[in-house]
Design an enzyme around this catalytic site. Structure first.
Site, mmCIF file in Angstrom:
data_model
loop_
_atom_site.group_PDB
_atom_site.id
_atom_site.type_symbol
_atom_site.label_atom_id
_atom_site.label_comp_id
_atom_site.label_asym_id
_atom_site.label_seq_id
_atom_site.Cartn_x
_atom_site.Cartn_y
_atom_site.Cartn_z
ATOM 1 N N GLY A 13 -36.985 -50.629 -46.269
ATOM 2 C CA GLY A 13 -36.919 -49.406 -45.459
ATOM 3 C C GLY A 13 -37.215 -48.191 -46.309
ATOM 4 C CB ALA A 14 -38.945 -48.037 -49.541
ATOM 5 N N GLY A 17 -36.744 -41.338 -45.258
ATOM 6 C CA GLY A 17 -35.290 -41.219 -45.208
ATOM 7 C C GLY A 17 -34.595 -41.642 -46.494
ATOM 8 C CB VAL A 66 -35.843 -56.675 -43.294
ATOM 9 C CG1 VAL A 66 -36.369 -55.795 -44.412
ATOM 10 C CG2 VAL A 66 -35.179 -55.838 -42.200
ATOM 11 C CG ASN A 92 -32.370 -47.946 -47.034
ATOM 12 O OD1 ASN A 92 -31.405 -47.222 -46.804
ATOM 13 N ND2 ASN A 92 -33.602 -47.669 -46.601
ATOM 14 C CG ASN A 108 -29.010 -52.500 -38.430
ATOM 15 O OD1 ASN A 108 -30.222 -52.377 -38.484
ATOM 16 N ND2 ASN A 108 -28.237 -51.605 -37.847
ATOM 17 C CB SER A 139 -22.908 -46.795 -41.926
ATOM 18 O OG SER A 139 -22.386 -45.738 -41.144
ATOM 19 C CE1 TYR A 152 -26.806 -48.111 -37.983
ATOM 20 C CE2 TYR A 152 -24.688 -46.993 -37.809
ATOM 21 C CZ TYR A 152 -25.886 -47.215 -38.471
ATOM 22 O OH TYR A 152 -26.152 -46.530 -39.640
ATOM 23 C CE LYS A 156 -25.930 -49.823 -40.934
ATOM 24 N NZ LYS A 156 -26.943 -50.120 -41.969
#
Ligand SMILES: NC(=O)C1=CN([C@@H]2O[C@H](COP(=O)(O)OP(=O)(O)OC[C@H]3O[C@@H](n4cnc5c(N)ncnc54)[C@H](O)[C@@H]3O)[C@@H](O)[C@H]2O)C=CC1
Ligand SMILES: CCCCCC(=O)/C=C/C=C\C/C=C\C/C=C\CCCC(=O)O
Length: 267
Positions: A13-14, A17, A66, A92, A108, A139, A152, A156
């Site tokens: 996720g580079a 952000g 991913v 990430n 995630n 998170s 979500y 996490k």
């Protein structure tokens, strides 16, 4: 303290952000960085930008979703062929989509598991690896509930639990690999606008004001502040199984009780 000169890092996720900030701080500290993202255009542009800023061939972009085992494995092999080793792996990539909740779990949580197991197989001392460090991006919603995003939040919490269990496994079985998690509050990136998007939040849109009030309690962090947290978790050799909570008024390593605090009830 782990020195980053000559080390090879992978960041998922580079392309924008937090992932972009993580890749940049690793480059600034001497590492070479493989950028993984589903966004090919932004990823390639960032590769060019980073190679101009930090030296030719310090960075390479790999298009990877991913949630795909095959794409992840193929890219990992290509990274090993190009850079020869992987010492640092930052899982990430993440999304908020309460409507397509299985996709959210697959990116995630399952994406973090995929990346971690790939890295671990390569780094583990019992496989002839050189050790290393894995940082999983959870998170603050991995430590307490975000009402608008139950799925979500679940992913996490999953990332935090997975990280802690695997860190303990690494300690007990002496893998030579440290595994830590980051738990930032709201960060100023495109993801933060999700709470206002019916497409992403679905049936929980009516709770947008509740999220807004939480954002007042936890004012947004900047990417650069959170990136310093990543550097700490990567460099500090004493940290394994650590969860770094980050808020605007300060960061801290979370203490988990050895005994579960409970109020007795009569059954
Ligand atoms: N922005 C925030 O307030 C917070 C973010 N986080 C976490 O930080 C991580 C990064 O988030 P942000 O930078 O804010 O989000 P972002 O939306 O700005 O960036 C996410 C990046 O991940 C990539 N991505 C999305 N799905 C992917 C997939 N299937 N495979 C590969 N790459 C994919 C996107 O293309 C994008 O470049 C996420 O795990 C998020 O949950 C944690 C706490 C707060
Ligand atoms: C909808 C936008 C989501 C942005 C992404 C994200 O992960 C942000 C999380 C921010 C805050 C976490 C939410 C809930 C935390 C609840 C309780 C934690 C208590 C911590 C404390 O008070 O010490």
């Amino acid at each position: 303290m782990m020195a980053l000169q000559g080390k090879v890092a992978v960041v998922t996720g580079a392309a924008q952000g937090l992932g972009k900030g993580f890749a940049e701080i690793l480059l600034q500290n001497g590492a070479k960085v493989a950028l993984l993202d589903i966004n090919e255009k932004a990823g390639k542009e960032l590769e060019t930008q980073f190679n101009e800023a930090y030296g030719a061939d310090r960075t390479h972009f790999y298009p990877v979703d991913v949630s795909s085992d095959q794409q992840f494995k193929d890219a990992f092999q290509k990274i090993l062929s190009k850079f020869g080793q992987v010492d640092i792996f930052c899982n990430n990539a993440g999304i908020i989509n309460e409507k397509q909740w299985e996709k959210t779990v697959s990116i995630n949580l399952c994406g973090v598991v995929r990346g971690t197991y790939l890295a671990l197989e390569h780094m583990k001392k019992e496989n002839g690896g050189q050790g290393g460090v894995i940082v999983n991006v959870a998170s603050l919603a991995g430590l307490g509930p975000l009402a608008q995003t139950p799925i979500y939040t679940a992913t996490k919490f999953g990332v935090v639990g997975f990280t802690r269990a695997l860190a303990l496994a690494s300690e007990v079985a002496n893998y030579g690999v440290r595994i830590n998690a980051m738990c930032p509050a709201f960060v100023r990136t495109p993801l933060i606008d999700s709470f206002n998007s019916e497409e992403q939040i679905g049936q929980f849109m009516g709770l947008a004001d509740f999220t807004r009030s939480l954002m007042e309690k936890f004012p947004s962090l900047e990417v650069e502040e959170v990136s310093k947290g990543l550097l700490l978790l990567v460099k500090d050799d004493s940290l394994n199984g650590a969860c770094l909570a980050m808020m605007r008024d300060g960061a801290g390593l979370v203490s988990f009780p050895k005994e579960i605090p409970k109020t007795p009830v009569a059954l």
